[in-house]
Design a protein around this motif. Structure first.
Motif, mmCIF file in Angstrom:
data_model
loop_
_atom_site.group_PDB
_atom_site.id
_atom_site.type_symbol
_atom_site.label_atom_id
_atom_site.label_comp_id
_atom_site.label_asym_id
_atom_site.label_seq_id
_atom_site.Cartn_x
_atom_site.Cartn_y
_atom_site.Cartn_z
ATOM 1 N N GLN A 73 0.836 -1.213 0.000
ATOM 2 C CA GLN A 73 0.000 0.000 0.000
ATOM 3 C C GLN A 73 0.865 1.255 0.000
ATOM 4 O OE1 GLN A 73 -2.539 -0.906 3.323
ATOM 5 N NE2 GLN A 73 -3.844 -2.232 2.079
ATOM 6 N N GLY A 74 2.060 1.160 0.564
ATOM 7 C CA GLY A 74 2.975 2.301 0.602
ATOM 8 C C GLY A 74 3.838 2.416 -0.645
ATOM 9 N N GLY A 75 3.645 1.520 -1.617
ATOM 10 C CA GLY A 75 4.385 1.632 -2.875
ATOM 11 C C GLY A 75 5.718 0.911 -2.876
ATOM 12 N N LEU A 76 5.954 0.061 -1.885
ATOM 13 C CA LEU A 76 7.211 -0.691 -1.820
ATOM 14 C C LEU A 76 7.027 -2.095 -2.395
ATOM 15 C CD1 LEU A 76 7.918 0.343 1.843
ATOM 16 C CD2 LEU A 76 9.492 0.836 -0.035
ATOM 17 N N THR A 77 8.124 -2.723 -2.744
ATOM 18 C CA THR A 77 8.091 -4.139 -3.133
ATOM 19 C C THR A 77 8.556 -4.966 -1.936
ATOM 20 O OG1 THR A 77 8.606 -3.610 -5.428
ATOM 21 C CG2 THR A 77 9.035 -5.876 -4.716
ATOM 22 N N PRO A 78 7.645 -5.680 -1.286
ATOM 23 C CA PRO A 78 8.081 -6.504 -0.161
ATOM 24 C C PRO A 78 8.780 -7.770 -0.645
ATOM 25 C CG PRO A 78 5.695 -6.661 -0.447
ATOM 26 C CD PRO A 78 6.185 -5.717 -1.501
ATOM 27 N N VAL A 79 9.814 -8.160 0.088
ATOM 28 C CA VAL A 79 10.465 -9.447 -0.174
ATOM 29 C C VAL A 79 10.015 -10.360 0.968
ATOM 30 C CG1 VAL A 79 12.654 -10.676 -0.449
ATOM 31 C CG2 VAL A 79 12.450 -8.287 -1.237
ATOM 32 N N LEU A 80 9.069 -11.213 0.658
ATOM 33 C CA LEU A 80 8.459 -12.077 1.670
ATOM 34 C C LEU A 80 9.353 -13.283 1.914
ATOM 35 C CD1 LEU A 80 6.052 -13.141 3.415
ATOM 36 C CD2 LEU A 80 5.174 -14.183 1.298
ATOM 37 N N CYS A 81 9.888 -13.393 3.141
ATOM 38 C CA CYS A 81 10.792 -14.497 3.459
ATOM 39 C C CYS A 81 10.029 -15.656 4.086
ATOM 40 C CB CYS A 81 11.870 -14.030 4.435
ATOM 41 S SG CYS A 81 12.827 -12.622 3.835
ATOM 42 N N LEU A 82 10.282 -16.847 3.568
ATOM 43 C CA LEU A 82 9.644 -18.074 4.057
ATOM 44 C C LEU A 82 10.746 -19.088 4.329
ATOM 45 C CD1 LEU A 82 7.094 -18.524 1.087
ATOM 46 C CD2 LEU A 82 6.691 -17.249 3.213
ATOM 47 N N GLY A 83 10.544 -19.930 5.325
ATOM 48 C CA GLY A 83 11.551 -20.972 5.539
ATOM 49 C C GLY A 83 11.268 -21.800 6.764
ATOM 50 N N GLU A 84 11.782 -23.019 6.739
ATOM 51 C CA GLU A 84 11.564 -23.962 7.844
ATOM 52 C C GLU A 84 12.829 -24.095 8.685
ATOM 53 O OE1 GLU A 84 12.504 -24.741 4.909
ATOM 54 O OE2 GLU A 84 13.878 -26.445 5.036
ATOM 55 N N THR A 85 12.668 -24.492 9.934
ATOM 56 C CA THR A 85 13.823 -24.759 10.792
ATOM 57 C C THR A 85 14.357 -26.162 10.496
ATOM 58 O OG1 THR A 85 12.480 -25.739 12.538
ATOM 59 C CG2 THR A 85 12.815 -23.348 12.652
ATOM 60 N N LEU A 86 15.509 -26.444 11.067
ATOM 61 C CA LEU A 86 16.105 -27.777 10.873
ATOM 62 C C LEU A 86 15.188 -28.855 11.461
ATOM 63 C CD1 LEU A 86 18.487 -29.384 9.842
ATOM 64 C CD2 LEU A 86 19.611 -29.044 12.052
ATOM 65 N N GLU A 87 14.650 -28.556 12.632
ATOM 66 C CA GLU A 87 13.755 -29.516 13.295
ATOM 67 C C GLU A 87 12.533 -29.813 12.413
ATOM 68 O OE1 GLU A 87 12.333 -27.908 16.935
ATOM 69 O OE2 GLU A 87 11.703 -29.854 17.717
ATOM 70 N N GLN A 88 12.006 -28.757 11.817
ATOM 71 C CA GLN A 88 10.835 -28.938 10.947
ATOM 72 C C GLN A 88 11.207 -29.744 9.712
ATOM 73 O OE1 GLN A 88 10.015 -24.744 10.749
ATOM 74 N NE2 GLN A 88 8.481 -24.828 12.384
ATOM 75 N N ARG A 89 12.381 -29.450 9.143
ATOM 76 C CA ARG A 89 12.801 -30.232 7.961
ATOM 77 C C ARG A 89 12.971 -31.690 8.333
ATOM 78 N NH1 ARG A 89 14.949 -30.414 2.679
ATOM 79 N NH2 ARG A 89 14.077 -28.347 2.346
ATOM 80 N N GLU A 90 13.663 -31.916 9.453
ATOM 81 C CA GLU A 90 13.908 -33.310 9.842
ATOM 82 C C GLU A 90 12.614 -34.015 10.256
ATOM 83 O OE1 GLU A 90 18.617 -32.918 10.961
ATOM 84 O OE2 GLU A 90 17.188 -32.932 12.623
ATOM 85 N N GLY A 91 11.636 -33.226 10.668
ATOM 86 C CA GLY A 91 10.341 -33.810 11.024
ATOM 87 C C GLY A 91 9.446 -34.007 9.802
ATOM 88 N N GLY A 92 9.960 -33.684 8.624
ATOM 89 C CA GLY A 92 9.219 -33.928 7.385
ATOM 90 C C GLY A 92 8.058 -32.970 7.156
ATOM 91 N N ILE A 93 8.121 -31.777 7.800
ATOM 92 C CA ILE A 93 6.989 -30.860 7.648
ATOM 93 C C ILE A 93 7.380 -29.553 6.945
ATOM 94 C CG2 ILE A 93 5.617 -31.801 9.549
ATOM 95 C CD1 ILE A 93 6.634 -29.417 11.278
ATOM 96 N N THR A 94 8.428 -29.592 6.149
ATOM 97 C CA THR A 94 8.863 -28.376 5.432
ATOM 98 C C THR A 94 7.706 -27.779 4.630
ATOM 99 O OG1 THR A 94 11.140 -29.124 5.298
ATOM 100 C CG2 THR A 94 10.458 -27.514 3.653
ATOM 101 N N GLU A 95 7.049 -28.595 3.826
ATOM 102 C CA GLU A 95 5.991 -28.046 2.952
ATOM 103 C C GLU A 95 4.827 -27.502 3.770
ATOM 104 O OE1 GLU A 95 5.013 -30.820 -0.159
ATOM 105 O OE2 GLU A 95 6.971 -30.527 -1.137
#
Ligand code: PEP
Length: 250
Positions: free
Chosen positions: A118-140
């Protein structure tokens, strides 16, 4: 063909003399532009200096967070309008350090993304999983929840955004996702976006972040769904950041 973007995240690093040296080197090498876009996201106090040194060059700049509010009694906060006053094009939202150290929820990140757009900027939306989440198979599952919180507010915000996939376990650790690991999540993000808006999914720039270095950049950027990088540590060293920009230029 999506254009590649390499954005530096200086985090809480810098100083007037150091910044000048770094930005002067970038301007000298890539100030006239090239086949990839380039930006630096700097701490708030250095926005004026960055604007002064980068104005009129092909290098864009931005900030690392913003308030979801337009103005008011929010001590310590900085609004989108304040960032555009200093010529910012980009602002990071939902960086994992903001999520983990400052308790930013998926909903707060979605509100910040909307405020940025709304302020005219381009947001860079960061997404990512922790190591625990990756190892727990829940990245997606984690990535989907982070993304869905934003799409729940409608696609208008995302239509003006860039996405950065940054596995938390790869940020500042020297441990990079393999190109295939990154590609798999990028493809997942694009497919999920396509469920809401196929055209937007196709044109969305999805950056990879997490220990990108001159040595691994070309291979990462060569993957089908990787459209550049969000660079932390290596963005503080002119020669490294320039080598990564060169890798993006292909
Ligand atoms: C980041 O801060 O977004 C990041 C990816 O850091 P680094 O490149 O140092 O891992």
């Amino acid at each position: 063909m999506r254009r590649k973007l390499v954005a530096g995240n200086w985090k809480m690093h810098g100083g007037l003399a150091r910044n000048r040296e770094l930005l002067d080197s970038l301007v000298q090498a890539i100030g006239k532009g090239g086949s990839a876009d380039c930006a630096v996201c700097v701490p708030f106090p250095y926005l004026a200096q960055t604007q002064e040194l980068l104005k009129g060059t092909a290098i864009a700049w931005g900030a690392q967070t913003l308030s979801e509010h337009g103005q008011g009694a929010y001590t310590g906060e900085v609004s989108a309008a304040m960032l555009t006053d200093f010529g910012c094009r980009y602002v990071l939202v939902g960086h994992s350090e903001r999520r983990s150290l400052y308790g930013e929820s998926n909903e707060a990140v979605a509100a910040k993304l909307l405020a940025a757009v709304q302020g005219g900027l381009t947001p860079v939306l960061c997404l990512g999983e922790t190591l625990e989440q990756r190892e727990g198979g829940i990245t997606e599952k984690i990535i989907a929840a982070q993304l869905d919180a934003v799409t729940a507010a409608g696609m208008n915000g995302l239509a003006k955004a860039v996405i950065a996939y940054e596995p938390v376990w790869a940020i500042g650790t020297g441990r990079t996702a393999t190109p295939q690991q990154a590609q798999d999540v990028h493809a997942f993000i694009r497919t999920r976006l396509a469920g809401s808006d196929a055209a937007l999914a196709q044109r969305m720039q999805i950056l990879y972040g997490g220990s990108v270095k001159p040595q691994n950049a070309a291979e990462l950027f060569g993957m089908t769904d990787i459209d550049g990088g969000l660079i932390g540590g290596a963005s503080l060293v002119a020669q490294d950041f320039l080598a990564i920009c060169t890798a993006a230029a292909g």
